[in-house]
Design a protein around this motif. Structure first.
Motif, PDB file in Angstrom:
ATOM      1  N   GLU A 538     -62.852 -49.305  32.941  1.00 45.21           N
ATOM      2  CA  GLU A 538     -62.831 -50.541  33.864  1.00 45.21           C
ATOM      3  C   GLU A 538     -63.185 -52.039  33.067  1.00 45.21           C
ATOM      4  O   GLU A 538     -62.549 -53.025  33.421  1.00 45.21           O
ATOM      5  N   LEU A 539     -63.948 -51.705  32.158  1.00 46.60           N
ATOM      6  CA  LEU A 539     -64.388 -52.834  31.423  1.00 46.60           C
ATOM      7  C   LEU A 539     -63.129 -53.621  30.513  1.00 46.60           C
ATOM      8  O   LEU A 539     -63.021 -54.706  30.307  1.00 46.60           O
ATOM      9  N   SER A 540     -62.227 -52.610  29.732  1.00 45.55           N
ATOM     10  CA  SER A 540     -61.169 -52.719  29.302  1.00 45.55           C
ATOM     11  C   SER A 540     -60.068 -53.502  30.063  1.00 45.55           C
ATOM     12  O   SER A 540     -59.473 -54.846  29.877  1.00 45.55           O
ATOM     13  N   TYR A 541     -59.857 -53.285  31.112  1.00 43.94           N
ATOM     14  CA  TYR A 541     -59.063 -53.867  32.271  1.00 43.94           C
ATOM     15  C   TYR A 541     -59.603 -55.075  32.507  1.00 43.94           C
ATOM     16  O   TYR A 541     -58.735 -56.053  32.617  1.00 43.94           O
ATOM     17  N   LEU A 542     -60.895 -55.112  32.850  1.00 44.50           N
ATOM     18  CA  LEU A 542     -61.375 -56.574  33.222  1.00 44.50           C
ATOM     19  C   LEU A 542     -61.373 -57.698  32.168  1.00 44.50           C
ATOM     20  O   LEU A 542     -60.856 -58.777  32.257  1.00 44.50           O
ATOM     21  N   LEU A 543     -61.542 -57.095  30.891  1.00 43.06           N
ATOM     22  CA  LEU A 543     -61.452 -57.953  29.676  1.00 43.06           C
ATOM     23  C   LEU A 543     -59.838 -58.179  29.266  1.00 43.06           C
ATOM     24  O   LEU A 543     -59.590 -59.561  29.187  1.00 43.06           O
ATOM     25  N   LEU A 544     -59.046 -57.477  29.639  1.00 47.36           N
ATOM     26  CA  LEU A 544     -57.654 -58.023  29.462  1.00 47.36           C
ATOM     27  C   LEU A 544     -57.201 -58.764  30.381  1.00 47.36           C
ATOM     28  O   LEU A 544     -56.527 -59.977  30.144  1.00 47.36           O
ATOM     29  N   PHE A 545     -57.701 -58.706  31.697  1.00 44.32           N
ATOM     30  CA  PHE A 545     -57.429 -59.522  32.541  1.00 44.32           C
ATOM     31  C   PHE A 545     -57.914 -60.841  32.404  1.00 44.32           C
ATOM     32  O   PHE A 545     -57.069 -61.798  32.562  1.00 44.32           O
ATOM     33  N   SER A 546     -59.013 -60.851  31.994  1.00 43.72           N
ATOM     34  CA  SER A 546     -59.625 -62.371  31.679  1.00 43.72           C
ATOM     35  C   SER A 546     -59.111 -62.899  30.530  1.00 43.72           C
ATOM     36  O   SER A 546     -58.917 -63.980  30.417  1.00 43.72           O
ATOM     37  N   LEU A 547     -58.572 -62.069  29.595  1.00 45.55           N
ATOM     38  CA  LEU A 547     -57.853 -62.876  28.407  1.00 45.55           C
ATOM     39  C   LEU A 547     -56.615 -63.390  28.661  1.00 45.55           C
ATOM     40  O   LEU A 547     -56.087 -64.347  28.259  1.00 45.55           O
ATOM     41  N   MET A 548     -55.968 -62.717  29.659  1.00 48.25           N
ATOM     42  CA  MET A 548     -54.628 -63.223  30.016  1.00 48.25           C
ATOM     43  C   MET A 548     -54.885 -64.788  30.819  1.00 48.25           C
ATOM     44  O   MET A 548     -54.032 -65.530  30.768  1.00 48.25           O
ATOM     45  N   LEU A 549     -55.896 -64.535  31.763  1.00 48.06           N
ATOM     46  CA  LEU A 549     -56.317 -65.859  32.446  1.00 48.06           C
ATOM     47  C   LEU A 549     -56.622 -66.957  31.205  1.00 48.06           C
ATOM     48  O   LEU A 549     -56.364 -68.136  31.534  1.00 48.06           O
ATOM     49  N   CYS A 550     -57.253 -66.625  30.159  1.00 50.06           N
ATOM     50  CA  CYS A 550     -57.610 -67.463  29.219  1.00 50.06           C
ATOM     51  C   CYS A 550     -56.269 -68.232  28.590  1.00 50.06           C
ATOM     52  O   CYS A 550     -56.239 -69.280  28.513  1.00 50.06           O
ATOM     53  N   PHE A 551     -55.337 -67.337  28.285  1.00 52.02           N
ATOM     54  CA  PHE A 551     -54.195 -67.812  27.917  1.00 52.02           C
ATOM     55  C   PHE A 551     -53.335 -68.654  28.810  1.00 52.02           C
ATOM     56  O   PHE A 551     -52.973 -69.656  28.318  1.00 52.02           O
ATOM     57  N   LEU A 552     -53.538 -68.269  30.104  1.00 52.49           N
ATOM     58  CA  LEU A 552     -52.694 -69.121  30.957  1.00 52.49           C
ATOM     59  C   LEU A 552     -53.319 -70.321  31.373  1.00 52.49           C
ATOM     60  O   LEU A 552     -52.888 -71.606  31.720  1.00 52.49           O
TER      61      LEU A 552
END
Length: 772
Positions: A538-552
């Motif tokens: 779950e932390l991996s998914y949350l980290l990936l989601f937050s990184l995608m938001l960072c790029f956007l």
């Protein structure tokens, strides 16, 4: 022209001024081209007594000077000689226009104005004739009268050739652009006199000079040269410009009492006469007088009362020259042949002591006792002591001056140059030049209001007219042009989607977000595999989601900022990045706790649970949310127009509102990142075939390095490049987390599926020993 008090009207109610004119009559013989001449034909009488009711200039216009008349005759003779030369000025009649200056500054200026305007009554800046009455002017005799004449003629760039003025200042082309001379500069004479005195070993010397430029400059140069060589100056006296009996007596007494036996006199003879008159009366003798050229051959030596005083005088004279045929020319002079020559009439009556009857048989100066000239008088055979035809010196310089003009005219005609008068430009009379647009007038301390300096307007100000007293500020959206004489619209600057830099950053942001989305898709597809499950899925998914938001979220920084986007920029950046770092920190702590919880007799199991990472992420992120909300309440970010950072540009940027809140937000992120780095670094060697702590350590090293480099660069950058730098930091630090943590997992999932087993991840498989 001067004003003179009229004694006859002294009993009137007040001083009445009577207009009196100088004797500045002229003699003209016009040709196709004319040469002007101004000569000091009249000078002062041999007396030191000038009534206070009469100006000195008027008193000087009384005595006819034969030596100067000789020079005038040289001018007439030379023009006639040139006229006979078939090669020099063929098919051109050379004429002359001659005026008497009476040895006065007013006289030379009046004559110069008549030559410039071509009229008997001079009107400044007005010329009636198509061509000027003269192409050049010969004169004047003395430096004191040549200087004002040269200043006037220099305004019109009218050529002046002097045959006697020696003052050094006249060599300055900035002050006297059109002045020339056939007489050496006084500088050489002064140096020569000094060397002459030193040659005889005279080391105790007195100096006496005129109060004009000729005397003062020449004597000062002599003084400097003597002092430089070790000689001493016994006294340095100046003859007053206006007659002062007390001053003359003082000078004579100083000469008489001084032990200096050598006295250098830098003066003209008319100014020196009163001093010599008193000195001779005081029986001063035994002195060696060193004479400058202006009185070395003066009429003073012809006066018997001065002979005892001036005996033993040594002087410097100009070189002599030969003028073939000049004697015969003088012998042929006759006022009956040249009745228009008023100077010849004066000369004739003085030489033969008679009165002429040549103007309508009337001479107003005739009386019953007057001796009438018979008409058969002849100069040939007379003893003419007043002329020195066998020793031509200044006269020869006049001869050379006329030939210099003739050769210049010949060269101009030969080259096809058309001789035209310069365009009647009105001369300026200003203390200071006008200040052009873009400058303002700055008053000078202790000077009248007409005297000022021109100072360029300050940055951001303009003046759009000449002689502005103060500059005007441009409006907020305007900026001065290069000349600072008008305001131009400022260029609005922000990081745009249309420019190459904006396009590049947008492309990188979208590509990075897509790369993150692809990794999320891979993880979702292999959701049940050990690699995905490892270290809290779950932390991996949350980290990936937050990184995608960072790029956007970096896209919010591109484009013209508004109040809304400014708040979104800071909020999304701070909260999303905090979420990402919190996930990394939680994953690191999970690794440490998971390892230590499996140890025998470990108490960590009491605190261990699946909810701990989530609570940690929520708490860490909540702190940043509280910071941001407080920021919005106290002083939120807003759109700002920066008009001062870059010249001529309006930078559309986001103002932090509260810099303290901004740096507090960055500091909090820095603390989280540092804690994550330290914990990951300490747990990097835990035994595991797939120890995620190593990759987290690498990712945090990249993250911290990027933001440590960002801070000084951010503080030193302005405008759109500061925004671009911030976007670059967001993209590079996010890419570091994405690459270091998730690319190794994707590699195992896609290319080494045989490693994607719980057995191998726990370090119990053959892959631990590197075997297949």
């Amino acid at each position: 022209m001067v004003f003179v008090l009229d004694p006859a009207k002294a009993n009137s109610t007040g001083p009445v001024c009577q207009l009196k004119s100088f004797a500045i009559n002229g003699y003209t013989r016009k040709g196709d081209m004319n040469i002007g001449g101004i000569f000091s034909l009249h000078s002062g009488e041999a007396t030191s007594q000038i009534p206070f009711t009469e100006l000195r200039d008027i008193a000087l216009c009384k005595k006819f000077t034969f030596k100067v008349y000789e020079r005038l005759l040289a001018m007439i003779f030379t023009t006639q000689e040139i006229q006979k030369d078939p090669k020099l000025l063929p098919n051109i009649t050379l004429g002359y226009v001659i005026y008497d200056s009476c040895t006065t500054a007013a006289g030379v200026l009046e004559g110069a104005m008549k030559l410039l305007t071509g009229q008997k009554k001079a009107v400044p800046n007005y010329q009636c004739n198509t061509f000027s009455s003269a192409v050049a002017v010969i004169g004047e005799t003395y430096s004191s009268t040549s200087i004002p004449m040269a200043r006037l003629l220099g305004v019109y760039k009218f050529p002046q050739i002097s045959y006697g003025a020696s003052v050094t200042t006249l060599s300055d082309k900035n002050q006297f652009p059109s002045f020339l001379r056939t007489f050496p500069s006084g500088l050489y004479q002064s140096i020569g006199i000094a060397h002459f005195i030193l040659h005889f070993g005279w080391m105790w010397v007195g100096l006496l000079s005129d109060s004009n430029d000729y005397g003062l400059q020449g004597s000062l140069t002599v003084k400097e040269e003597l002092v430089k060589a070790g000689a001493c100056i016994a006294f340095f006296e100046t003859i007053p410009a206006v007659y002062s009996e007390a001053k003359i007596q003082h000078i004579s007494e100083t000469i008489r009492k001084s032990s200096a036996n050598v006295i250098v006199i830098y003066s003209i003879d008319t100014d020196l006469y009163p001093v010599m008159e008193v000195t001779a009366r005081n029986n001063v003798s035994g002195k060696v007088w060193v004479a400058s050229n202006d009185w070395a051959q003066s009429y003073l030596f012809a006066k018997n009362e001065f002979l005892r005083t001036l005996q033993g005088t040594l002087g410097f004279v100009v070189r002599r020259g030969n003028m073939p045929g000049f004697n015969k020319f003088i012998y042929r002079l006759n006022p009956y042949i040249n009745p228009d020559d008023i100077f010849l009439k004066i000369f004739w009556e003085l030489v033969f002591d008679c009165k002429l009857q040549i103007v309508d048989n009337i001479n107003k100066n005739l009386t019953k006792e007057s001796k009438i000239c018979k008409g058969d008088e002849k100069l040939e055979g007379m003893k003419m002591d007043f002329f020195k035809l066998d020793d031509l010196r200044p006269t020869y310089n006049v001869y050379n001056a006329i030939y210099a003009v003739a050769h210049a005219l010949h060269d101009m005609i030969s080259s096809g140059m058309e001789i035209k008068p310069e365009v009647d430009k009105i001369p300026q009379s200003l203390c200071s030049e006008s200040c052009s647009a873009g400058y303002r007038k700055a008053p000078q301390t202790g000077q009248p209001i007409c005297c000022f300096s021109c100072v360029m307007c300050f940055q951001g100000e303009i003046s759009n007219q000449t002689d502005s007293i103060e500059c005007m500020k441009c409006p907020e959206d305007g900026w001065p042009n290069e000349r600072q004489n008008k305001c131009i619209k400022k260029v609005i600057e922000f990081l745009s989607y249309e420019e190459p830099l904006g396009i590049t950053l947008t492309t990188v942001s979208v590509f990075s977000a897509l790369a993150t989305a692809i990794i999320i898709a891979i993880f979702l597809k292999y959701h049940q595999t050990p690699v995905v499950k490892a270290n809290n899925r779950e932390l991996s998914y949350l980290l990936l989601f937050s990184l995608m938001l960072c790029f956007l979220c970096s896209l919010i920084f591109i484009g013209c900022p508004t109040h809304v986007t400014c708040m979104l920029q800071r909020g999304s950046f701070g909260i999303i990045f905090t979420l990402s770092i919190s996930c990394v920190l939680a994953k690191t702590i999970v690794v440490v706790l998971a390892f230590n919880a499996n140890k025998p007799n470990s108490n960590i199991r009491k605190f261990w649970g699946p909810r701990l990472p989530k609570i940690l992420v929520m708490l860490c992120t909540a702190v940043q949310v509280i910071i941001f909300v407080s920021w919005l309440i106290i002083s939120p970010p807003f759109q700002d127009e920066n008009t001062t950072s870059i010249t001529g540009r309006i930078i559309m940027e986001c103002n932090e509102g509260s810099p303290v809140a901004f740096w507090f937000m960055l500091s909090y992120m820095g603390i989280l990142a540092t804690v994550s780095l330290v914990v990951a670094f300490l747990s990097r060697k835990l035994p595991d075939s797939f120890n995620e702590a190593k990759f987290i350590t690498f990712s945090m090293v990249v993250f911290v390095s990027v933001w440590m480099s960002f801070i000084p660069a951010y503080l030193s950058t302005k405008g759109k490049y500061m925004v671009a730098l911030e976007i670059f930091a967001i993209l590079s630090s996010g890419a570091g987390l994405l690459f270091c943590i998730f690319v190794p997992k994707c590699y195992i999932i896609l290319f080494r599926p045989e490693m994607n087993t719980r057995y191998n991840l726990m370090g119990k498989g053959v892959f631990k020993n590197g075997k297949d």
